[in-house]
Design an enzyme around this catalytic site. Structure first.
Site, PDB file in Angstrom:
ATOM      1  N   THR A  65       0.815  -1.229   0.000  1.00 27.23           N
ATOM      2  CA  THR A  65       0.000   0.000   0.000  1.00 27.23           C
ATOM      3  C   THR A  65       0.846   1.276   0.000  1.00 27.23           C
ATOM      4  O   THR A  65       0.310   2.375   0.078  1.00 27.23           O
ATOM      5  CB  THR A  65      -0.952   0.004   1.218  1.00 27.23           C
ATOM      6  OG1 THR A  65      -0.161  -0.144   2.404  1.00 27.23           O
ATOM      7  CG2 THR A  65      -1.944  -1.150   1.140  1.00 27.23           C
ATOM      8  N   GLU A  98       5.371  -1.089  19.874  1.00 28.64           N
ATOM      9  CA  GLU A  98       4.462  -2.214  20.105  1.00 28.64           C
ATOM     10  C   GLU A  98       4.699  -2.837  21.483  1.00 28.64           C
ATOM     11  O   GLU A  98       3.735  -3.212  22.176  1.00 28.64           O
ATOM     12  CB  GLU A  98       4.642  -3.255  18.990  1.00 28.64           C
ATOM     13  CG  GLU A  98       4.083  -2.755  17.661  1.00 28.64           C
ATOM     14  CD  GLU A  98       4.705  -3.401  16.434  1.00 28.64           C
ATOM     15  OE1 GLU A  98       4.172  -3.160  15.328  1.00 28.64           O
ATOM     16  OE2 GLU A  98       5.711  -4.131  16.556  1.00 28.64           O
ATOM     17  N   THR A 105      12.777  -5.471  17.963  1.00 31.40           N
ATOM     18  CA  THR A 105      13.446  -5.417  16.662  1.00 31.40           C
ATOM     19  C   THR A 105      14.075  -4.053  16.369  1.00 31.40           C
ATOM     20  O   THR A 105      15.022  -3.965  15.603  1.00 31.40           O
ATOM     21  CB  THR A 105      12.457  -5.760  15.541  1.00 31.40           C
ATOM     22  OG1 THR A 105      11.334  -4.868  15.636  1.00 31.40           O
ATOM     23  CG2 THR A 105      11.957  -7.194  15.693  1.00 31.40           C
ATOM     24  N   ASP A 131       8.626  -8.489   8.188  1.00 32.92           N
ATOM     25  CA  ASP A 131       8.150  -9.837   7.879  1.00 32.92           C
ATOM     26  C   ASP A 131       9.325 -10.777   7.635  1.00 32.92           C
ATOM     27  O   ASP A 131       9.313 -11.937   8.056  1.00 32.92           O
ATOM     28  CB  ASP A 131       7.245  -9.800   6.643  1.00 32.92           C
ATOM     29  CG  ASP A 131       6.126  -8.770   6.784  1.00 32.92           C
ATOM     30  OD1 ASP A 131       5.555  -8.684   7.890  1.00 32.92           O
ATOM     31  OD2 ASP A 131       5.843  -8.045   5.820  1.00 32.92           O
TER      32      ASP A 131
END
Length: 311
Positions: free
Chosen positions: A45, A147, A180, A229
């Site tokens: 997107t 997160e 991460t 990912d």
């Protein structure tokens, strides 16, 4: 022993994100990958245009039913990433619970994709589902700093905060947690990002120990899509190959990322021409071209062991 992964992620016709980012590298490293495509879009997107379909919770159920009817619902790993629908996520939870019953040693690798840099890019009603249902089932969790803060309700300002947040996440379920990316200052200067990892280890005498590591990752000046990912998929692969060595697993994971990103930025800049900003199409990860690096990454970063504490 062959290893089978159920990966429930997005699919794009063109480019690398979600399952397209995870499947090839896992296959190259010898895993059988069964993919459920949570969406099928023309491209990610970040392009000017994108079209496609979204898989509903009901359709996910139907696909899983088919797998079950043929009695081939045996998995060693489950991998999930971006999802923006609570009912879809709830079905994912049901599937994971059922697969864990069938195979108690199944490992669930969860990337709790919710946002970055202080902003959520999924509906806020996903947070309680992740917190109360998804994270407790996860064995390996790969949040970024934002997160991790959302899930624990704690802000990370210092390395001590980060260690505390990882411990809180362990208490919620996962025995391996990797932050991460963080905004912590790197000892190697502002050209580096700090990532941290923590693994709970049960020692032979039954006591709990903890391996905590920290890595300085070279920063690259561009926005890539699909890297998170790839990170989760590589962490799955390398923790499988180094089950008791989070340091080695993270070094290999981060090194793969580095080689893929470097190859991508070099190519994108060449294609764009001098002084021009590469387009989203030019910045698609050079995945196939990086096959050798994925299989056998030259290690470009050494993780520092923060602590091995016993409790």
């Amino acid at each position: 022993m062959e290893c089978r992964v159920l990966s429930i992620q997005s699919h794009v016709v063109r480019g690398y994100v979600g399952n397209k980012s995870a499947t090839f590298p896992l296959q190259v490293l010898g895993f059988e990958v069964d993919s459920v495509n949570s969406v099928q879009f023309s491209n990610h997107t970040g392009y000017a245009h994108w079209k496609g379909q979204v898989l509903t919770a009901e359709e996910l159920n139907v696909l899983y039913e088919g797998i079950k009817l043929n009695k081939v619902n045996q998995y060693d790993y489950i991998l999930t990433g971006y999802s923006r629908d609570t009912s879809f996520l709830e079905v994912v939870v049901d599937i994971i619970q059922e697969l864990k019953k069938a195979n108690p040693s199944l490992v669930y690798v969860c990337d709790p994709v919710m946002g970055d840099q202080g902003a959520m890019y999924v509906p806020e009603n996903l947070l309680p589902v992740y917190k109360d249902k998804v994270v407790p089932l996860a064995d390996i969790l790969t949040p970024n700093q934002f997160e991790a803060e959302l899930l624990t309700g704690r802000k990370i300002i210092t390395e001590e905060d980060a260690v505390e947040v990882m411990d809180l996440l362990h208490k919620m379920g996962p025995e391996t947690v990797v932050l991460t990316s963080t905004d912590l200052p790197s000892k190697r200067g502002d050209q580096f990002l700090v990532a941290l990892g923590s693994k709970k280890i049960v020692k032979p005498d039954g006591t709990n120990a903890n391996q905590k590591i920290c890595l300085d990752i070279p920063k690259v000046d561009a926005v890539f899509v699909g890297t998170g990912d790839l990170f989760a998929a590589m962490l799955l692969a390398w923790t499988h190959h180094h089950p008791n060595d989070l340091k080695a697993a993270c070094e290999k994971t981060v090194s793969v990322m580095h080689h893929v990103i470097k190859r991508t930025i070099t190519y994108a800049n060449e294609m764009a021409g001098p002084g021009k900003k590469p387009s989203p199409a030019q910045l698609e990860l050079r995945m196939v071209q990086s096959k050798a690096d994925i299989e056998n990454p030259a290690i470009i970063v050494e993780a520092k062991v923060l602590q091995k504490s016993s409790h």
